[in-house]
Write a protein that holds these residues in place. Structure first.
Motif, PDB file in Angstrom:
ATOM      1  N   SER A   1       0.514  -1.288  -0.106  1.00  0.00           N
ATOM      2  CA  SER A   1      -0.100  -0.319   0.105  1.00  0.00           C
ATOM      3  C   SER A   1       0.500   1.428  -0.315  1.00  0.00           C
ATOM      4  O   SER A   1       2.132   1.388   1.006  1.00  0.00           O
ATOM      5  N   ASN A   2       0.895   2.484  -0.447  1.00  0.00           N
ATOM      6  CA  ASN A   2       1.575   3.290  -0.731  1.00  0.00           C
ATOM      7  C   ASN A   2      -0.386   4.357   0.653  1.00  0.00           C
ATOM      8  O   ASN A   2      -1.603   4.174   0.325  1.00  0.00           O
ATOM      9  N   TYR A   3       0.919   5.540   1.076  1.00  0.00           N
ATOM     10  CA  TYR A   3       0.135   6.200   1.894  1.00  0.00           C
ATOM     11  C   TYR A   3      -0.203   7.537   1.845  1.00  0.00           C
ATOM     12  O   TYR A   3       1.373   8.157   1.536  1.00  0.00           O
ATOM     13  N   TYR A   4      -1.407   8.378   1.993  1.00  0.00           N
ATOM     14  CA  TYR A   4      -0.029  10.152   1.486  1.00  0.00           C
ATOM     15  C   TYR A   4      -1.155  10.672   2.826  1.00  0.00           C
ATOM     16  O   TYR A   4      -2.019  10.101   3.737  1.00  0.00           O
ATOM     17  N   LEU A   5      -0.977  12.061   2.827  1.00  0.00           N
ATOM     18  CA  LEU A   5      -1.289  13.035   4.415  1.00  0.00           C
ATOM     19  C   LEU A   5      -1.406  14.146   3.547  1.00  0.00           C
ATOM     20  O   LEU A   5      -0.810  14.203   2.342  1.00  0.00           O
ATOM     21  N   LEU A   6      -2.188  15.066   3.598  1.00  0.00           N
ATOM     22  CA  LEU A   6      -2.647  16.745   3.795  1.00  0.00           C
ATOM     23  C   LEU A   6      -1.512  17.617   4.162  1.00  0.00           C
ATOM     24  O   LEU A   6      -1.020  17.177   5.326  1.00  0.00           O
ATOM     25  N   SER A   7      -1.441  18.540   3.065  1.00  0.00           N
ATOM     26  CA  SER A   7      -0.287  18.779   4.588  1.00  0.00           C
ATOM     27  C   SER A   7      -0.618  20.675   4.074  1.00  0.00           C
ATOM     28  O   SER A   7      -1.472  21.145   3.430  1.00  0.00           O
ATOM     29  N   SER A   8      -0.153  21.282   4.598  1.00  0.00           N
ATOM     30  CA  SER A   8       0.156  22.742   4.640  1.00  0.00           C
ATOM     31  C   SER A   8       1.213  23.150   4.188  1.00  0.00           C
ATOM     32  O   SER A   8       2.327  22.750   4.410  1.00  0.00           O
ATOM     33  N   PRO A   9       1.013  24.668   3.736  1.00  0.00           N
ATOM     34  CA  PRO A   9       2.392  24.791   3.026  1.00  0.00           C
ATOM     35  C   PRO A   9       3.130  25.301   3.911  1.00  0.00           C
ATOM     36  O   PRO A   9       2.839  25.765   5.385  1.00  0.00           O
ATOM     37  N   GLY A  10       4.312  25.109   3.929  1.00  0.00           N
ATOM     38  CA  GLY A  10       5.997  25.395   5.224  1.00  0.00           C
ATOM     39  C   GLY A  10       6.148  26.611   5.600  1.00  0.00           C
ATOM     40  O   GLY A  10       7.317  27.313   5.128  1.00  0.00           O
ATOM     41  N   ASN A  11       5.372  27.830   5.501  1.00  0.00           N
ATOM     42  CA  ASN A  11       5.017  28.520   6.853  1.00  0.00           C
ATOM     43  C   ASN A  11       5.573  28.497   7.972  1.00  0.00           C
ATOM     44  O   ASN A  11       6.060  27.784   8.668  1.00  0.00           O
ATOM     45  N   ALA A  12       6.606  29.571   8.247  1.00  0.00           N
ATOM     46  CA  ALA A  12       7.355  29.614   9.578  1.00  0.00           C
ATOM     47  C   ALA A  12       5.901  29.586  10.550  1.00  0.00           C
ATOM     48  O   ALA A  12       5.035  30.124  10.794  1.00  0.00           O
ATOM     49  N   PRO A  13       6.714  29.237  11.664  1.00  0.00           N
ATOM     50  CA  PRO A  13       6.042  29.256  12.802  1.00  0.00           C
ATOM     51  C   PRO A  13       5.431  30.598  13.339  1.00  0.00           C
ATOM     52  O   PRO A  13       6.249  31.610  13.233  1.00  0.00           O
ATOM     53  N   PRO A  14       4.521  30.994  13.385  1.00  0.00           N
ATOM     54  CA  PRO A  14       3.068  32.018  13.956  1.00  0.00           C
ATOM     55  C   PRO A  14       4.309  32.819  15.250  1.00  0.00           C
ATOM     56  O   PRO A  14       4.285  31.291  15.913  1.00  0.00           O
ATOM     57  N   ASP A  15       4.171  34.078  15.024  1.00  0.00           N
ATOM     58  CA  ASP A  15       4.916  34.460  16.784  1.00  0.00           C
ATOM     59  C   ASP A  15       4.022  34.863  17.168  1.00  0.00           C
ATOM     60  O   ASP A  15       4.158  34.878  18.316  1.00  0.00           O
ATOM     61  N   GLY A  16       2.513  35.276  16.431  1.00  0.00           N
ATOM     62  CA  GLY A  16       1.583  35.837  17.519  1.00  0.00           C
ATOM     63  C   GLY A  16       0.845  35.418  18.689  1.00  0.00           C
ATOM     64  O   GLY A  16       1.287  33.887  17.931  1.00  0.00           O
TER      65      GLY A  16
END
Length: 196
Positions: free
Chosen positions: A26-41
């Motif tokens: 089987s092949n496994y997949y994940l949803l992803s979010s753009p690799g932005n810097a962690p938020p500061d606020g």
């Protein structure tokens, strides 16, 4: 002696036949979010959830639409986590990045410390076919302390698949892009309310 050897030979034959009929990996997949810097606020405080998806998507295998009323469920192409959890995780990451806040909580919220904004999402449709991926979602932004709604919509979004068309490895990136578009709409409502 022959009677003793027959059960052993029978078991060996069964094991050999079982090995011949093995399934492909089987092949496994994940949803992803753009690799932005962690938020500061830490403002605003966001409460995420509930996030719901249709029953037909609550399975391990990727689901493809074939025609208007027919689905195909893959046996070897699978989600690496329950899709509902993946949608919630990615929406949280997207909203944290878009609103520059690391102050997140998940439904049910603490009754004595409710977040500034609650976000509920009900995915009505999330499909992919040969041409595109599509998302229809009903969403609500509200103030948990009072229950007052800030914005409510049903959004219909589409993402055209690359020229090669439908491929299993293209489903998770397409869904991720749709969830980012949805996150942008939600973040815009929150930002407008903060500025008002």
């Amino acid at each position: 002696m022959n009677r003793m050897a027959r059960p052993g030979a029978w078991c060996l034959a069964v094991l050999l036949l079982a090995g011949c009929g093995s399934t492909p990996p089987s092949n496994y997949y994940l949803l992803s979010s753009p690799g932005n810097a962690p938020p500061d606020g830490m403002v605003p405080a966001l409460g995420i959830g509930p996030v719901e998806i249709p029953e037909y998507l609550k399975r391990n295998g990727l689901v493809y639409r074939i025609g208007d009323n027919r689905l195909q469920i893959s046996d070897s192409e699978r989600w690496g986590e329950p899709l509902e959890e993946g949608v919630r995780r990615v929406l949280s990451l997207n909203l944290a990045g878009l609103l520059d806040t690391g102050n997140l909580s998940y439904y049910p919220f603490h009754s004595q410390r409710p977040p500034d904004y609650g976000v509920t999402v009900n995915v009505l449709n999330l499909d992919v076919d040969e041409q595109q991926a599509a998302l229809v979602a009903e969403w609500l932004v509200y103030r948990p302390a009072t229950g007052e709604p800030v914005g409510r919509r049903i959004s219909q979004l589409q993402f055209a698949l690359p020229g090669a068309g439908l491929a299993p490895e293209g489903v998770a990136p397409a869904y991720s892009a749709l969830l980012y578009q949805l996150s942008q709409l939600i973040a815009a409502v929150i930002s407008a309310d903060l500025d008002s």
